[in-house]
Design a protein around this motif. Structure first.
Motif, PDB file in Angstrom:
ATOM      1  N   ASP A  24      13.138 -38.418  12.111  1.00 16.01           N
ATOM      2  CA  ASP A  24      11.730 -38.413  12.484  1.00 16.01           C
ATOM      3  C   ASP A  24      11.206 -36.982  12.425  1.00 16.01           C
ATOM      4  OD1 ASP A  24       9.383 -38.284  14.349  1.00 16.01           O
ATOM      5  OD2 ASP A  24       9.880 -40.407  14.602  1.00 16.01           O
ATOM      6  N   ARG A  25       9.949 -36.815  12.109  1.00 23.60           N
ATOM      7  CA  ARG A  25       9.356 -35.471  12.062  1.00 23.60           C
ATOM      8  C   ARG A  25       9.424 -34.774  13.413  1.00 23.60           C
ATOM      9  NH1 ARG A  25       3.926 -36.332  10.728  1.00 23.60           N
ATOM     10  NH2 ARG A  25       4.338 -38.249   9.645  1.00 23.60           N
ATOM     11  N   GLU A  26       9.466 -35.553  14.477  1.00 26.19           N
ATOM     12  CA  GLU A  26       9.488 -34.996  15.837  1.00 26.19           C
ATOM     13  C   GLU A  26      10.887 -34.550  16.273  1.00 26.19           C
ATOM     14  OE1 GLU A  26       6.470 -34.733  17.432  1.00 26.19           O
ATOM     15  OE2 GLU A  26       5.756 -35.511  15.515  1.00 26.19           O
ATOM     16  N   ASP A  27      11.890 -34.741  15.432  1.00 26.13           N
ATOM     17  CA  ASP A  27      13.268 -34.430  15.826  1.00 26.13           C
ATOM     18  C   ASP A  27      13.518 -32.942  16.027  1.00 26.13           C
ATOM     19  OD1 ASP A  27      13.934 -37.099  15.774  1.00 26.13           O
ATOM     20  OD2 ASP A  27      15.084 -36.989  13.903  1.00 26.13           O
ATOM     21  N   GLY A  28      12.809 -32.093  15.325  1.00 24.89           N
ATOM     22  CA  GLY A  28      13.100 -30.666  15.423  1.00 24.89           C
ATOM     23  C   GLY A  28      14.443 -30.365  14.790  1.00 24.89           C
ATOM     24  N   TYR A  29      15.208 -29.504  15.433  1.00 26.93           N
ATOM     25  CA  TYR A  29      16.522 -29.086  14.939  1.00 26.93           C
ATOM     26  C   TYR A  29      17.522 -30.189  15.261  1.00 26.93           C
ATOM     27  CZ  TYR A  29      20.174 -25.663  13.796  1.00 26.93           C
ATOM     28  OH  TYR A  29      21.215 -24.989  13.210  1.00 26.93           O
ATOM     29  N   ARG A  30      18.166 -30.740  14.235  1.00 31.24           N
ATOM     30  CA  ARG A  30      19.071 -31.879  14.397  1.00 31.24           C
ATOM     31  C   ARG A  30      20.524 -31.419  14.363  1.00 31.24           C
ATOM     32  NH1 ARG A  30      17.349 -37.120  12.914  1.00 31.24           N
ATOM     33  NH2 ARG A  30      19.222 -37.354  11.635  1.00 31.24           N
ATOM     34  N   VAL A  31      21.250 -31.720  15.457  1.00 28.99           N
ATOM     35  CA  VAL A  31      22.631 -31.259  15.596  1.00 28.99           C
ATOM     36  C   VAL A  31      23.544 -32.430  15.923  1.00 28.99           C
ATOM     37  CG1 VAL A  31      24.172 -29.731  16.875  1.00 28.99           C
ATOM     38  CG2 VAL A  31      21.832 -29.022  16.443  1.00 28.99           C
ATOM     39  N   LEU A  32      24.558 -32.621  15.088  1.00 29.96           N
ATOM     40  CA  LEU A  32      25.591 -33.601  15.381  1.00 29.96           C
ATOM     41  C   LEU A  32      26.556 -32.977  16.381  1.00 29.96           C
ATOM     42  CD1 LEU A  32      27.053 -36.293  14.858  1.00 29.96           C
ATOM     43  CD2 LEU A  32      28.212 -35.184  12.943  1.00 29.96           C
ATOM     44  N   VAL A  33      26.783 -33.646  17.506  1.00 31.10           N
ATOM     45  CA  VAL A  33      27.598 -33.065  18.579  1.00 31.10           C
ATOM     46  C   VAL A  33      28.907 -33.830  18.812  1.00 31.10           C
ATOM     47  CG1 VAL A  33      25.655 -31.932  19.714  1.00 31.10           C
ATOM     48  CG2 VAL A  33      26.264 -34.277  20.376  1.00 31.10           C
ATOM     49  N   ASP A  34      29.337 -34.588  17.821  1.00 32.48           N
ATOM     50  CA  ASP A  34      30.617 -35.288  17.893  1.00 32.48           C
ATOM     51  C   ASP A  34      31.697 -34.447  17.211  1.00 32.48           C
ATOM     52  OD1 ASP A  34      29.380 -37.387  19.141  1.00 32.48           O
ATOM     53  OD2 ASP A  34      29.388 -38.715  17.391  1.00 32.48           O
ATOM     54  N   GLY A  35      32.922 -34.613  17.659  1.00 27.48           N
ATOM     55  CA  GLY A  35      34.028 -33.874  17.076  1.00 27.48           C
ATOM     56  C   GLY A  35      34.482 -34.408  15.732  1.00 27.48           C
ATOM     57  N   MET A  36      34.233 -35.689  15.498  1.00 34.73           N
ATOM     58  CA  MET A  36      34.610 -36.305  14.227  1.00 34.73           C
ATOM     59  C   MET A  36      33.350 -36.773  13.509  1.00 34.73           C
ATOM     60  SD  MET A  36      37.957 -38.524  15.362  1.00 34.73           S
ATOM     61  CE  MET A  36      37.911 -39.421  13.840  1.00 34.73           C
ATOM     62  N   TRP A  37      33.397 -36.722  12.173  1.00 36.62           N
ATOM     63  CA  TRP A  37      32.256 -37.197  11.391  1.00 36.62           C
ATOM     64  C   TRP A  37      32.136 -38.710  11.575  1.00 36.62           C
ATOM     65  CZ3 TRP A  37      28.401 -34.580   9.431  1.00 36.62           C
ATOM     66  CH2 TRP A  37      27.473 -35.275   8.668  1.00 36.62           C
ATOM     67  N   PRO A  38      30.918 -39.211  11.817  1.00 38.38           N
ATOM     68  CA  PRO A  38      30.733 -40.651  12.066  1.00 38.38           C
ATOM     69  C   PRO A  38      31.017 -41.507  10.828  1.00 38.38           C
ATOM     70  CG  PRO A  38      28.642 -39.457  12.204  1.00 38.38           C
ATOM     71  CD  PRO A  38      29.699 -38.453  11.928  1.00 38.38           C
ATOM     72  N   ARG A  39      31.633 -42.636  11.074  1.00 37.70           N
ATOM     73  CA  ARG A  39      31.950 -43.574   9.989  1.00 37.70           C
ATOM     74  C   ARG A  39      30.677 -44.103   9.358  1.00 37.70           C
ATOM     75  NH1 ARG A  39      36.098 -46.461  13.533  1.00 37.70           N
ATOM     76  NH2 ARG A  39      38.015 -45.409  12.982  1.00 37.70           N
TER      77      ARG A  39
END
Length: 118
Positions: free
Chosen positions: A13-28
């Motif tokens: 979404d345009r409202e997301d701003g800076y998007r950071v994945l915070v999981d230790g493993m890449w999602p399936r």
């Protein structure tokens, strides 16, 4: 300070701003090119042992919350500070893969970033 939580599988979404994945493993099932993330913060994710112990068991949520906050307090404060700056400047969306949107590591991290100022 604007911090949103969103499953990695949800639409960007345009409202997301800076998007950071915070999981230790890449999602399936998520192609890296289609994830639309600005950063993957593996180092701020809970330890593998803690994740394995928790197993997304709601009965263990309170203990997981406390233990992960402790890991965050003992971890790299420059990472947390960088995320706080993004939240202040352009907004921050913490991305996670867990099905449980109420009890996951992103919830703990959001609370930690909002409550802890160094």
């Amino acid at each position: 300070m604007q911090i949103q939580l969103k499953r990695i599988y949800a639409e960007r979404d345009r409202e997301d701003g800076y998007r950071v994945l915070v999981d230790g493993m890449w999602p399936r099932g998520v192609a890296k090119e289609e994830a639309h993330i600005d950063e993957w913060c593996r180092d701020i994710a809970p330890s593998k042992d803690l994740v394995k112990w928790f197993g997304h068991d709601r009965d263990r949520w309170d203990d997981f919350y406390t233990a992960y906050r402790q890991e965050l307090r003992e971890g790299d404060s420059t990472l947390a500070q960088s995320l706080r700056e993004h939240a202040q400047n352009e907004g921050l969306t913490l991305l996670f893969a867990a099905r449980d949107e109420a009890c996951n590591n992103a919830v703990v991290l959001r609370d930690f970033l909002k409550r802890t100022h160094h």
